[in-house]
Write a protein that holds these residues in place. Structure first.
Motif, PDB file in Angstrom:
ATOM      1  N   VAL A 115       2.234  14.760  -5.926  1.00  0.00           N
ATOM      2  CA  VAL A 115       2.247  14.136  -7.309  1.00  0.00           C
ATOM      3  C   VAL A 115       1.047  14.111  -8.091  1.00  0.00           C
ATOM      4  CG1 VAL A 115       4.604  12.967  -6.692  1.00  0.00           C
ATOM      5  CG2 VAL A 115       2.205  11.785  -6.400  1.00  0.00           C
ATOM      6  N   ARG A 116      -0.005  14.567  -7.496  1.00  0.00           N
ATOM      7  CA  ARG A 116      -1.496  14.570  -8.190  1.00  0.00           C
ATOM      8  C   ARG A 116      -1.751  13.119  -8.639  1.00  0.00           C
ATOM      9  NH1 ARG A 116      -1.552  19.930 -11.872  1.00  0.00           N
ATOM     10  NH2 ARG A 116      -1.394  21.563 -10.276  1.00  0.00           N
ATOM     11  N   GLN A 117      -1.634  12.141  -7.497  1.00  0.00           N
ATOM     12  CA  GLN A 117      -1.919  10.918  -7.922  1.00  0.00           C
ATOM     13  C   GLN A 117      -3.072  10.328  -6.874  1.00  0.00           C
ATOM     14  OE1 GLN A 117       1.544   8.154  -7.866  1.00  0.00           O
ATOM     15  NE2 GLN A 117       2.463   9.030  -9.735  1.00  0.00           N
ATOM     16  N   VAL A 118      -3.863   9.610  -7.178  1.00  0.00           N
ATOM     17  CA  VAL A 118      -4.809   8.871  -6.601  1.00  0.00           C
ATOM     18  C   VAL A 118      -4.824   7.293  -6.950  1.00  0.00           C
ATOM     19  CG1 VAL A 118      -7.474   8.564  -6.398  1.00  0.00           C
ATOM     20  CG2 VAL A 118      -6.375  10.769  -6.865  1.00  0.00           C
ATOM     21  N   GLN A 119      -5.178   6.785  -5.527  1.00  0.00           N
ATOM     22  CA  GLN A 119      -5.486   5.224  -5.737  1.00  0.00           C
ATOM     23  C   GLN A 119      -6.364   4.760  -4.807  1.00  0.00           C
ATOM     24  OE1 GLN A 119      -1.648   3.106  -4.945  1.00  0.00           O
ATOM     25  NE2 GLN A 119      -2.759   1.244  -4.268  1.00  0.00           N
ATOM     26  N   ARG A 120      -7.436   3.806  -5.216  1.00  0.00           N
ATOM     27  CA  ARG A 120      -8.503   3.506  -4.384  1.00  0.00           C
ATOM     28  C   ARG A 120      -8.469   1.654  -4.498  1.00  0.00           C
ATOM     29  NH1 ARG A 120     -12.991   6.358  -3.723  1.00  0.00           N
ATOM     30  NH2 ARG A 120     -14.337   4.749  -4.267  1.00  0.00           N
ATOM     31  N   TRP A 121      -8.800   1.420  -3.141  1.00  0.00           N
ATOM     32  CA  TRP A 121      -8.764  -0.238  -3.171  1.00  0.00           C
ATOM     33  C   TRP A 121      -9.983  -0.470  -2.187  1.00  0.00           C
ATOM     34  CZ3 TRP A 121      -5.144   2.874  -1.164  1.00  0.00           C
ATOM     35  CH2 TRP A 121      -5.121   2.886   0.314  1.00  0.00           C
ATOM     36  N   PRO A 122     -10.761  -1.666  -2.341  1.00  0.00           N
ATOM     37  CA  PRO A 122     -11.922  -1.975  -1.522  1.00  0.00           C
ATOM     38  C   PRO A 122     -11.499  -1.996  -0.056  1.00  0.00           C
ATOM     39  CG  PRO A 122     -11.690  -3.304  -3.301  1.00  0.00           C
ATOM     40  CD  PRO A 122     -10.299  -2.550  -3.300  1.00  0.00           C
ATOM     41  N   ILE A 123     -12.171  -1.405   0.821  1.00  0.00           N
ATOM     42  CA  ILE A 123     -12.071  -1.472   2.305  1.00  0.00           C
ATOM     43  C   ILE A 123     -11.611  -2.946   2.808  1.00  0.00           C
ATOM     44  CG2 ILE A 123     -12.941  -0.879   4.770  1.00  0.00           C
ATOM     45  CD1 ILE A 123     -14.410   1.450   3.373  1.00  0.00           C
ATOM     46  N   ARG A 124     -12.343  -3.828   2.133  1.00  0.00           N
ATOM     47  CA  ARG A 124     -12.434  -5.210   2.802  1.00  0.00           C
ATOM     48  C   ARG A 124     -10.967  -5.740   2.649  1.00  0.00           C
ATOM     49  NH1 ARG A 124     -15.360  -5.645  -1.840  1.00  0.00           N
ATOM     50  NH2 ARG A 124     -14.467  -6.845  -3.603  1.00  0.00           N
ATOM     51  N   ASN A 125     -10.378  -5.172   1.676  1.00  0.00           N
ATOM     52  CA  ASN A 125      -8.833  -5.571   1.425  1.00  0.00           C
ATOM     53  C   ASN A 125      -7.762  -5.037   2.122  1.00  0.00           C
ATOM     54  OD1 ASN A 125     -10.417  -6.899  -0.843  1.00  0.00           O
ATOM     55  ND2 ASN A 125      -9.028  -5.927  -2.539  1.00  0.00           N
ATOM     56  N   SER A 126      -8.335  -4.134   3.185  1.00  0.00           N
ATOM     57  CA  SER A 126      -7.202  -3.727   4.023  1.00  0.00           C
ATOM     58  C   SER A 126      -7.458  -4.159   5.553  1.00  0.00           C
ATOM     59  CB  SER A 126      -7.412  -2.170   4.004  1.00  0.00           C
ATOM     60  OG  SER A 126      -6.973  -1.548   5.096  1.00  0.00           O
ATOM     61  N   PRO A 127      -6.491  -4.170   6.148  1.00  0.00           N
ATOM     62  CA  PRO A 127      -6.377  -4.650   7.527  1.00  0.00           C
ATOM     63  C   PRO A 127      -7.630  -3.798   8.311  1.00  0.00           C
ATOM     64  CG  PRO A 127      -4.214  -4.779   7.115  1.00  0.00           C
ATOM     65  CD  PRO A 127      -5.138  -4.061   5.949  1.00  0.00           C
ATOM     66  N   LEU A 128      -7.695  -2.466   7.814  1.00  0.00           N
ATOM     67  CA  LEU A 128      -8.567  -1.533   8.575  1.00  0.00           C
ATOM     68  C   LEU A 128      -9.977  -1.923   8.515  1.00  0.00           C
ATOM     69  CD1 LEU A 128      -7.302   2.099   7.515  1.00  0.00           C
ATOM     70  CD2 LEU A 128      -7.202   1.107   9.670  1.00  0.00           C
ATOM     71  N   MET A 142       0.908  -1.180  -0.121  1.00  0.00           N
ATOM     72  CA  MET A 142      -0.179   0.030  -0.146  1.00  0.00           C
ATOM     73  C   MET A 142       1.202   1.173   0.008  1.00  0.00           C
ATOM     74  SD  MET A 142      -2.969  -1.274   2.683  1.00  0.00           S
ATOM     75  CE  MET A 142      -3.636   0.474   2.608  1.00  0.00           C
ATOM     76  N   THR A 143       2.135   1.124  -0.453  1.00  0.00           N
ATOM     77  CA  THR A 143       3.029   2.270  -0.568  1.00  0.00           C
ATOM     78  C   THR A 143       2.511   3.079  -1.606  1.00  0.00           C
ATOM     79  OG1 THR A 143       4.620   1.296   0.382  1.00  0.00           O
ATOM     80  CG2 THR A 143       5.418   3.299  -0.787  1.00  0.00           C
ATOM     81  N   PHE A 144       2.231   4.547  -1.489  1.00  0.00           N
ATOM     82  CA  PHE A 144       2.104   5.175  -2.693  1.00  0.00           C
ATOM     83  C   PHE A 144       2.653   6.551  -2.540  1.00  0.00           C
ATOM     84  CE2 PHE A 144      -1.067   6.103  -5.737  1.00  0.00           C
ATOM     85  CZ  PHE A 144      -1.510   7.575  -5.620  1.00  0.00           C
ATOM     86  N   GLY A 145       3.307   6.961  -3.724  1.00  0.00           N
ATOM     87  CA  GLY A 145       3.925   8.261  -3.732  1.00  0.00           C
ATOM     88  C   GLY A 145       5.128   8.445  -2.792  1.00  0.00           C
ATOM     89  N   LYS A 146       5.260   9.340  -2.158  1.00  0.00           N
ATOM     90  CA  LYS A 146       6.211   9.938  -0.990  1.00  0.00           C
ATOM     91  C   LYS A 146       6.086   9.401   0.509  1.00  0.00           C
ATOM     92  CE  LYS A 146       9.575  13.515   0.299  1.00  0.00           C
ATOM     93  NZ  LYS A 146       9.911  14.828   0.220  1.00  0.00           N
ATOM     94  N   TYR A 147       4.768   9.220   0.529  1.00  0.00           N
ATOM     95  CA  TYR A 147       4.125   8.711   1.757  1.00  0.00           C
ATOM     96  C   TYR A 147       3.426   7.480   1.776  1.00  0.00           C
ATOM     97  CZ  TYR A 147       6.172  13.695   2.489  1.00  0.00           C
ATOM     98  OH  TYR A 147       6.583  14.723   2.607  1.00  0.00           O
ATOM     99  N   ALA A 148       3.070   7.089   2.952  1.00  0.00           N
ATOM    100  CA  ALA A 148       2.288   5.858   2.969  1.00  0.00           C
ATOM    101  C   ALA A 148       1.669   5.664   4.322  1.00  0.00           C
ATOM    102  CB  ALA A 148       2.822   4.710   2.323  1.00  0.00           C
ATOM    103  N   LEU A 149       0.347   5.107   4.141  1.00  0.00           N
ATOM    104  CA  LEU A 149      -0.132   4.777   5.683  1.00  0.00           C
ATOM    105  C   LEU A 149       0.004   3.187   5.579  1.00  0.00           C
ATOM    106  CD1 LEU A 149      -1.785   5.283   8.371  1.00  0.00           C
ATOM    107  CD2 LEU A 149      -3.668   4.670   7.130  1.00  0.00           C
ATOM    108  N   MET A 150       1.189   2.641   6.082  1.00  0.00           N
ATOM    109  CA  MET A 150       1.334   1.310   5.990  1.00  0.00           C
ATOM    110  C   MET A 150       0.640   0.552   7.040  1.00  0.00           C
ATOM    111  SD  MET A 150       5.389   1.695   4.834  1.00  0.00           S
ATOM    112  CE  MET A 150       5.630   2.504   5.977  1.00  0.00           C
ATOM    113  N   LEU A 151      -0.398   0.032   6.528  1.00  0.00           N
ATOM    114  CA  LEU A 151      -1.253  -0.429   7.466  1.00  0.00           C
ATOM    115  C   LEU A 151      -1.076  -1.797   8.013  1.00  0.00           C
ATOM    116  CD1 LEU A 151      -4.573   0.384   5.717  1.00  0.00           C
ATOM    117  CD2 LEU A 151      -3.291   1.514   7.493  1.00  0.00           C
TER     118      LEU A 151
END
Length: 207
Positions: free
Chosen positions: A95-108, A1-10
């Motif tokens: 960097v003007r980027q967007v990424q989406r993924w289903p909530i059910r696919n995340s530990p959150l 789930m790394t994205f761009g320069k920063y990430a919420l590495m869940l």
């Protein structure tokens, strides 16, 4: 789930020392965690995120069950993470980027869904004190979705007698981060508009 320069590495590590063979009653503690989750409709707090390299970021967290969450980072971090009930969206304004993924696919998912079957997918992690309850949640049929270990502290005036102290998460790429919460408040009114975001991507004009 790394994205761009920063990430919420869940990830699975308790925020306190574990003690094997504790006499604490696991079913009773799991029941208390489930009661807390069902009693919480909204939550606000500040957070500090620490990655596996020791780097830290801070910000504000808004949560509204089911499925809504907003991680708003400190002003010098152009990153926003929003859950709209169905998907998590990570927006990198630098960097003007967007990424989406289903909530059910995340530990959150374990945190955002009050109906999540914690008794089925969760496991009590023994801790060094009766005042702390730690629950590791993993779907054994979907290990690629990662693990989240939530840490609760007993607090008499909090929903279900517990307050969420934070969590540790491990994603499918073994990216680990720790989230610690402070100034936690429950069940205040949070408008749905808090879970919207501004798209930084340039608009494509039709020729």
């Amino acid at each position: 789930m790394t994205f761009g320069k920063y990430a919420l590495m869940l990830a699975p590590v308790a925020l306190v020392l574990t003690v094997p063979g504790s006499a604490q009653n696991s079913p009773a503690r799991m029941d208390q965690v489930v009661a807390h989750m069902k009693a919480v409709s909204t939550m606000t707090s500040t957070f500090t995120q620490t990655d596996r390299r020791g780097g830290t970021l801070s910000g504000k967290l808004l949560l509204k069950r089911p499925g809504h969450v907003r991680f708003e980072y400190q002003k010098d971090v152009p990153l926003l993470i929003v859950g709209d009930g169905k998907a998590l969206t990570m927006v990198d304004y630098e960097v003007r980027q967007v990424q989406r993924w289903p909530i059910r696919n995340s530990p959150l998912a374990a945190l955002l869904d009050p109906g999540q079957d914690l008794r089925r997918f969760g496991k009590i992690v023994e801790t060094s004190t009766n005042d702390v309850i730690s629950v590791a949640v993993r779907d054994p049929k979907r290990p690629e979705f990662g693990v989240i270990t939530m840490v609760f502290v007993r607090k008499a005036d909090a929903p279900g007698g517990l307050t969420l102290n934070g969590w540790v998460a491990l994603d499918s790429k073994n990216n680990r981060s720790t989230i610690r919460l402070a100034d936690v408040k429950y069940n205040d009114n949070i408008p749905s508009s808090a879970f919207t975001w501004k798209d930084p991507r340039p608009v494509r004009r039709k020729s």
